[in-house]
Write a protein that holds these residues in place. Structure first.
Motif, PDB file in Angstrom:
ATOM      1  N   GLY A  32      11.146  25.399  98.078  1.00  0.00           N
ATOM      2  CA  GLY A  32      10.823  25.406  99.325  1.00  0.00           C
ATOM      3  C   GLY A  32      11.732  24.533 100.162  1.00  0.00           C
ATOM      4  O   GLY A  32      12.177  24.928 101.265  1.00  0.00           O
ATOM      5  N   GLU A  33      11.613  23.051  99.781  1.00  0.00           N
ATOM      6  CA  GLU A  33      12.527  22.081 100.623  1.00  0.00           C
ATOM      7  C   GLU A  33      14.029  22.497 100.558  1.00  0.00           C
ATOM      8  O   GLU A  33      14.708  22.358 101.588  1.00  0.00           O
ATOM      9  CB  GLU A  33      12.203  20.740 100.064  1.00  0.00           C
ATOM     10  CG  GLU A  33      10.638  20.428 100.266  1.00  0.00           C
ATOM     11  CD  GLU A  33      10.367  19.139  99.798  1.00  0.00           C
ATOM     12  OE1 GLU A  33      11.099  18.402  98.755  1.00  0.00           O
ATOM     13  OE2 GLU A  33       9.255  18.419  99.996  1.00  0.00           O
ATOM     14  N   LEU A  34      14.513  22.935  99.457  1.00  0.00           N
ATOM     15  CA  LEU A  34      15.768  23.194  99.202  1.00  0.00           C
ATOM     16  C   LEU A  34      16.122  24.367 100.064  1.00  0.00           C
ATOM     17  O   LEU A  34      17.177  24.272 100.770  1.00  0.00           O
ATOM     18  CB  LEU A  34      16.191  23.580  97.964  1.00  0.00           C
ATOM     19  CG  LEU A  34      17.545  23.723  97.618  1.00  0.00           C
ATOM     20  CD1 LEU A  34      18.443  22.590  97.794  1.00  0.00           C
ATOM     21  CD2 LEU A  34      17.732  24.284  96.221  1.00  0.00           C
ATOM     22  N   LEU A  35      15.533  25.176 100.169  1.00  0.00           N
ATOM     23  CA  LEU A  35      15.727  26.484 101.000  1.00  0.00           C
ATOM     24  C   LEU A  35      15.708  26.225 102.528  1.00  0.00           C
ATOM     25  O   LEU A  35      16.569  26.642 103.246  1.00  0.00           O
ATOM     26  CB  LEU A  35      14.639  27.804 100.717  1.00  0.00           C
ATOM     27  CG  LEU A  35      14.972  28.271  99.430  1.00  0.00           C
ATOM     28  CD1 LEU A  35      13.896  29.384  99.258  1.00  0.00           C
ATOM     29  CD2 LEU A  35      16.341  28.984  99.530  1.00  0.00           C
ATOM     30  N   VAL A  40      18.822  24.883 107.456  1.00  0.00           N
ATOM     31  CA  VAL A  40      19.455  24.200 108.467  1.00  0.00           C
ATOM     32  C   VAL A  40      20.765  24.023 108.431  1.00  0.00           C
ATOM     33  O   VAL A  40      21.613  23.992 109.559  1.00  0.00           O
ATOM     34  CB  VAL A  40      18.683  22.665 108.285  1.00  0.00           C
ATOM     35  CG1 VAL A  40      19.213  21.658 109.539  1.00  0.00           C
ATOM     36  CG2 VAL A  40      17.389  22.893 108.722  1.00  0.00           C
ATOM     37  N   ALA A  41      21.376  23.798 107.146  1.00  0.00           N
ATOM     38  CA  ALA A  41      22.688  23.586 107.193  1.00  0.00           C
ATOM     39  C   ALA A  41      23.525  24.939 107.444  1.00  0.00           C
ATOM     40  O   ALA A  41      24.606  24.746 108.120  1.00  0.00           O
ATOM     41  CB  ALA A  41      23.291  23.102 105.739  1.00  0.00           C
ATOM     42  N   GLN A  42      22.886  25.917 107.112  1.00  0.00           N
ATOM     43  CA  GLN A  42      23.512  27.377 107.628  1.00  0.00           C
ATOM     44  C   GLN A  42      23.689  27.247 109.030  1.00  0.00           C
ATOM     45  O   GLN A  42      24.708  27.807 109.726  1.00  0.00           O
ATOM     46  CB  GLN A  42      22.516  28.433 107.036  1.00  0.00           C
ATOM     47  CG  GLN A  42      23.061  29.648 107.533  1.00  0.00           C
ATOM     48  CD  GLN A  42      21.924  30.745 107.051  1.00  0.00           C
ATOM     49  OE1 GLN A  42      20.807  30.329 106.661  1.00  0.00           O
ATOM     50  NE2 GLN A  42      22.101  31.819 107.815  1.00  0.00           N
ATOM     51  N   THR A  43      22.631  27.006 109.813  1.00  0.00           N
ATOM     52  CA  THR A  43      22.810  27.027 111.365  1.00  0.00           C
ATOM     53  C   THR A  43      23.642  26.091 111.902  1.00  0.00           C
ATOM     54  O   THR A  43      24.454  26.567 112.558  1.00  0.00           O
ATOM     55  CB  THR A  43      21.410  26.626 111.588  1.00  0.00           C
ATOM     56  OG1 THR A  43      20.212  27.639 111.476  1.00  0.00           O
ATOM     57  CG2 THR A  43      21.196  27.145 113.556  1.00  0.00           C
ATOM     58  N   GLY A  44      23.619  24.971 111.170  1.00  0.00           N
ATOM     59  CA  GLY A  44      24.910  24.019 111.808  1.00  0.00           C
ATOM     60  C   GLY A  44      26.252  24.539 111.530  1.00  0.00           C
ATOM     61  O   GLY A  44      27.326  24.160 112.210  1.00  0.00           O
ATOM     62  N   GLY A  88      24.335  33.020 101.461  1.00  0.00           N
ATOM     63  CA  GLY A  88      24.111  33.405 100.018  1.00  0.00           C
ATOM     64  C   GLY A  88      22.595  33.151  99.360  1.00  0.00           C
ATOM     65  O   GLY A  88      22.023  34.087  99.136  1.00  0.00           O
ATOM     66  N   PRO A  89      22.481  31.869  99.067  1.00  0.00           N
ATOM     67  CA  PRO A  89      21.041  31.657  98.467  1.00  0.00           C
ATOM     68  C   PRO A  89      19.840  32.066  99.212  1.00  0.00           C
ATOM     69  O   PRO A  89      18.854  32.396  98.855  1.00  0.00           O
ATOM     70  CB  PRO A  89      20.959  30.187  98.256  1.00  0.00           C
ATOM     71  CG  PRO A  89      22.726  29.832  98.443  1.00  0.00           C
ATOM     72  CD  PRO A  89      22.975  30.821  99.163  1.00  0.00           C
ATOM     73  N   VAL A  90      20.025  31.983 100.702  1.00  0.00           N
ATOM     74  CA  VAL A  90      19.045  32.141 101.603  1.00  0.00           C
ATOM     75  C   VAL A  90      18.849  33.737 101.474  1.00  0.00           C
ATOM     76  O   VAL A  90      17.476  34.260 101.566  1.00  0.00           O
ATOM     77  CB  VAL A  90      18.928  31.720 102.849  1.00  0.00           C
ATOM     78  CG1 VAL A  90      17.935  32.025 104.010  1.00  0.00           C
ATOM     79  CG2 VAL A  90      19.075  30.061 102.920  1.00  0.00           C
ATOM     80  N   ALA A  91      19.917  34.276 101.684  1.00  0.00           N
ATOM     81  CA  ALA A  91      19.621  35.887 101.718  1.00  0.00           C
ATOM     82  C   ALA A  91      19.348  36.511 100.373  1.00  0.00           C
ATOM     83  O   ALA A  91      18.280  37.553 100.236  1.00  0.00           O
ATOM     84  CB  ALA A  91      21.160  36.639 101.751  1.00  0.00           C
TER      85      ALA A  91
END
Length: 124
Positions: A32-35, A40-44, A88-91
């Motif tokens: 969960g922390e990794l996701l 956060v990185a995805q948005t940035g 990709g990983p989040v999706a």
């Protein structure tokens, strides 16, 4: 108290992080922390990529020489790849969360199979 209670307390005290959680709970928490970090990185990265795409519409962009244009195109390509790698990983997680994993396997396997089949047919 039973015999196992002091041993359990000793095991809990021996853990380096001091948390009272099982290995499965720890793995779930870390996942969960990794996701969350990926989100956060995805948005940035999406914001930075948007600014990079906005450079094209600046008046001075036409004054750049060919080398600078090539560097810009390569940078945009790397930015797009980075955004894709972060999304990709989040999706995938959202796709398979609470569902059977085989759905995700088919989601990716069928297009790969179709591409392979089309490539094979084009060679014949």
């Amino acid at each position: 108290m039973g015999r196992g209670a002091p041993e359990a307390a000793h095991d809990r005290d021996a853990r380096p992080d001091g948390r009272d959680e099982t290995e499965d709970e720890r793995a779930d928490r870390r996942w969960g922390e990794l996701l969350q970090e990926l989100r956060v990185a995805q948005t940035g990265m999406q914001i930075l990529f948007g600014f990079l795409l906005a450079v094209v519409f600046q008046p001075r962009f036409t004054e750049l020489n060919d080398v600078d244009h090539a560097i810009f195109v390569v940078t945009v390509g790397f930015g797009a790849a980075t955004v894709g790698a972060l999304i990709g990983p989040v999706a995938l997680h959202r796709l398979v969360s609470g569902k059977a994993v085989w759905i995700a396997a088919w989601w990716f396997a069928i297009p790969l199979w179709a591409r392979h089949r089309a490539h094979r047919m084009s060679r014949d």
